[in-house]
Design a protein around this motif. Structure first.
Motif, PDB file in Angstrom:
ATOM      1  N   LYS A  59       0.830  -1.196   0.000  1.00 27.56           N
ATOM      2  CA  LYS A  59       0.000   0.000   0.000  1.00 27.56           C
ATOM      3  C   LYS A  59       0.869   1.251   0.000  1.00 27.56           C
ATOM      4  O   LYS A  59       1.870   1.337   0.729  1.00 27.56           O
ATOM      5  N   VAL A  60       0.448   2.207  -0.809  1.00 28.35           N
ATOM      6  CA  VAL A  60       1.198   3.454  -0.948  1.00 28.35           C
ATOM      7  C   VAL A  60       1.343   4.163   0.395  1.00 28.35           C
ATOM      8  O   VAL A  60       2.430   4.619   0.756  1.00 28.35           O
ATOM      9  N   GLN A  61       0.248   4.257   1.143  1.00 27.19           N
ATOM     10  CA  GLN A  61       0.282   4.980   2.417  1.00 27.19           C
ATOM     11  C   GLN A  61       1.308   4.366   3.374  1.00 27.19           C
ATOM     12  O   GLN A  61       2.064   5.078   4.039  1.00 27.19           O
ATOM     13  N   HIS A  77      10.286  -1.263  -2.270  1.00 23.97           N
ATOM     14  CA  HIS A  77       9.709  -1.928  -3.432  1.00 23.97           C
ATOM     15  C   HIS A  77       8.184  -1.885  -3.327  1.00 23.97           C
ATOM     16  O   HIS A  77       7.620  -2.320  -2.319  1.00 23.97           O
ATOM     17  N   MET A  78       7.540  -1.345  -4.346  1.00 21.10           N
ATOM     18  CA  MET A  78       6.067  -1.370  -4.398  1.00 21.10           C
ATOM     19  C   MET A  78       5.669  -2.670  -5.079  1.00 21.10           C
ATOM     20  O   MET A  78       5.907  -2.847  -6.272  1.00 21.10           O
ATOM     21  N   ILE A  79       5.086  -3.583  -4.294  1.00 19.36           N
ATOM     22  CA  ILE A  79       4.786  -4.906  -4.848  1.00 19.36           C
ATOM     23  C   ILE A  79       3.289  -5.159  -4.986  1.00 19.36           C
ATOM     24  O   ILE A  79       2.877  -6.147  -5.587  1.00 19.36           O
ATOM     25  N   GLY A  80       2.471  -4.241  -4.447  1.00 19.26           N
ATOM     26  CA  GLY A  80       1.026  -4.416  -4.539  1.00 19.26           C
ATOM     27  C   GLY A  80       0.445  -3.667  -5.725  1.00 19.26           C
ATOM     28  O   GLY A  80       1.126  -2.875  -6.386  1.00 19.26           O
ATOM     29  N   HIS A  81      -0.832  -3.907  -5.988  1.00 20.66           N
ATOM     30  CA  HIS A  81      -1.519  -3.219  -7.084  1.00 20.66           C
ATOM     31  C   HIS A  81      -1.462  -1.717  -6.848  1.00 20.66           C
ATOM     32  O   HIS A  81      -1.749  -1.231  -5.755  1.00 20.66           O
ATOM     33  N   LEU A  82      -1.067  -0.981  -7.870  1.00 16.98           N
ATOM     34  CA  LEU A  82      -0.877   0.466  -7.748  1.00 16.98           C
ATOM     35  C   LEU A  82      -1.953   1.191  -8.541  1.00 16.98           C
ATOM     36  O   LEU A  82      -2.088   0.999  -9.753  1.00 16.98           O
ATOM     37  N   GLN A  83      -2.715   2.033  -7.832  1.00 19.64           N
ATOM     38  CA  GLN A  83      -3.736   2.840  -8.503  1.00 19.64           C
ATOM     39  C   GLN A  83      -3.086   4.085  -9.093  1.00 19.64           C
ATOM     40  O   GLN A  83      -2.190   4.676  -8.496  1.00 19.64           O
ATOM     41  N   ARG A  84      -3.607   4.520 -10.233  1.00 17.75           N
ATOM     42  CA  ARG A  84      -2.984   5.654 -10.927  1.00 17.75           C
ATOM     43  C   ARG A  84      -3.009   6.931 -10.093  1.00 17.75           C
ATOM     44  O   ARG A  84      -2.067   7.718 -10.132  1.00 17.75           O
ATOM     45  N   SER A  99       4.777  -3.863  -9.881  1.00 16.81           N
ATOM     46  CA  SER A  99       3.401  -4.229 -10.219  1.00 16.81           C
ATOM     47  C   SER A  99       2.782  -3.380 -11.324  1.00 16.81           C
ATOM     48  O   SER A  99       1.602  -3.038 -11.264  1.00 16.81           O
ATOM     49  N   VAL A 100       3.563  -3.026 -12.337  1.00 16.31           N
ATOM     50  CA  VAL A 100       3.004  -2.278 -13.462  1.00 16.31           C
ATOM     51  C   VAL A 100       2.275  -3.262 -14.371  1.00 16.31           C
ATOM     52  O   VAL A 100       2.888  -4.169 -14.932  1.00 16.31           O
ATOM     53  N   ASP A 101       0.960  -3.079 -14.475  1.00 20.64           N
ATOM     54  CA  ASP A 101       0.149  -4.082 -15.171  1.00 20.64           C
ATOM     55  C   ASP A 101      -0.630  -3.518 -16.352  1.00 20.64           C
ATOM     56  O   ASP A 101      -1.455  -4.208 -16.940  1.00 20.64           O
ATOM     57  N   SER A 102      -0.367  -2.246 -16.702  1.00 13.07           N
ATOM     58  CA  SER A 102      -1.058  -1.660 -17.853  1.00 13.07           C
ATOM     59  C   SER A 102      -0.241  -0.501 -18.404  1.00 13.07           C
ATOM     60  O   SER A 102       0.565   0.112 -17.688  1.00 13.07           O
ATOM     61  N   VAL A 103      -0.477  -0.183 -19.671  1.00 18.61           N
ATOM     62  CA  VAL A 103       0.188   0.965 -20.288  1.00 18.61           C
ATOM     63  C   VAL A 103      -0.304   2.256 -19.636  1.00 18.61           C
ATOM     64  O   VAL A 103       0.461   3.192 -19.422  1.00 18.61           O
ATOM     65  N   ARG A 104      -1.587   2.306 -19.271  1.00 21.30           N
ATOM     66  CA  ARG A 104      -2.142   3.504 -18.639  1.00 21.30           C
ATOM     67  C   ARG A 104      -1.440   3.816 -17.314  1.00 21.30           C
ATOM     68  O   ARG A 104      -1.153   4.966 -17.005  1.00 21.30           O
ATOM     69  N   LEU A 105      -1.163   2.791 -16.530  1.00 16.10           N
ATOM     70  CA  LEU A 105      -0.429   2.996 -15.285  1.00 16.10           C
ATOM     71  C   LEU A 105       0.987   3.478 -15.583  1.00 16.10           C
ATOM     72  O   LEU A 105       1.496   4.407 -14.936  1.00 16.10           O
TER      73      LEU A 105
END
Length: 234
Positions: A59-61, A77-84, A99-105
């Motif tokens: 989590k970012v926080q 290391h950010m290993i969880g799902h990252l919201q834009r 955890s980069v899972d899309s081009v948009r992210l």
């Protein structure tokens, strides 16, 4: 006398070394990330005192708060799902986003990286097992996405990451780790500009030894170091 976390770290490192020996790899070729999500600061400090410098957060926080309280030489290391909408908070604090899972992210990471004059190292998350409950791009799309993301400023693609299924027998995940390694090798052969395929982040507490024998350069171990998670910690 070592504390429990120190003893656990010794055990994990012994198992890592054994897996490296069995697969003919140098011990230095695999790095251990202590997955500290939901863990209190005191636990992170014990792990640090026992030589840990790489910590993984979901989590970012949590990452932001802990990074302000831990020594400056920690690699986050950010290993969880990252919201834009959370990207802006960590681009200048994180060592590697797994955890980069899309081009948009990736585009959002690029935008914030350029704003803050930093280069962000990322891994593309691949859902090798095709589990509906997991994030990540498909195996078929991985190479195309790496090519697309590599054109963005402020980003360096350093490799691939996967979260394998939860299994009782770690050997069942061998085929997924081997598949990710093959995709990784195929992308290396494409010689894409701005892509330094150096890292394979795969393997967790239950299967990191198998992951190492299949080529992991990062293993993410939480329970094996800290014990069961504390979900009451914000």
């Amino acid at each position: 006398m070592k504390d429990r976390i120190g003893e656990n770290l010794d055990r994990v490192r012994e198992h890592m070394e054994r897996a490296c020996r069995e697969s003919g790899r140098a011990v230095t070729s695999v790095k251990l990330i202590a997955v500290s999500k939901t863990k209190p600061l005191a636990d992170l400090q014990k792990a640090y005192a026992n030589g840990c410098r790489d910590f993984g957060e979901n989590k970012v926080q949590e990452l932001v708060e802990k990074s302000e309280q831990m020594p400056g030489d920690v690699r986050w290391h950010m290993i969880g799902h990252l919201q834009r909408n959370k990207v802006k908070y960590i681009v200048d604090k994180v060592y590697l986003i797994h955890s980069v899972d899309s081009v948009r992210l990736a585009e959002e990471i690029s935008k914030e990286a350029v704003k803050k004059h930093v280069t962000v190292n990322i891994l593309l998350e691949v859902n090798v097992a095709g589990e509906e409950s997991k994030f990540g791009t498909s195996c078929e799309e991985a190479a195309r996405m790496v090519e697309e993301i590599s054109k963005l400023p402020g980003i360096c693609v350093k490799g691939l990451m996967t979260i394998a299924p939860y299994v009782e027998n770690a050997e069942e995940n061998r085929l997924y780790f081997a598949k990710l390694k093959q995709i990784y090798v195929d992308i290396i052969h494409k010689n894409i500009d701005n892509v330094c395929m150096e890292e394979l982040s795969m393997g967790m507490t239950g299967d990191y030894e198998v992951a190492i024998t299949e080529g992991a350069t990062y293993v993410r171990v939480g329970t094996g170091i800290f014990g069961e998670r504390h979900y009451d910690v914000v």
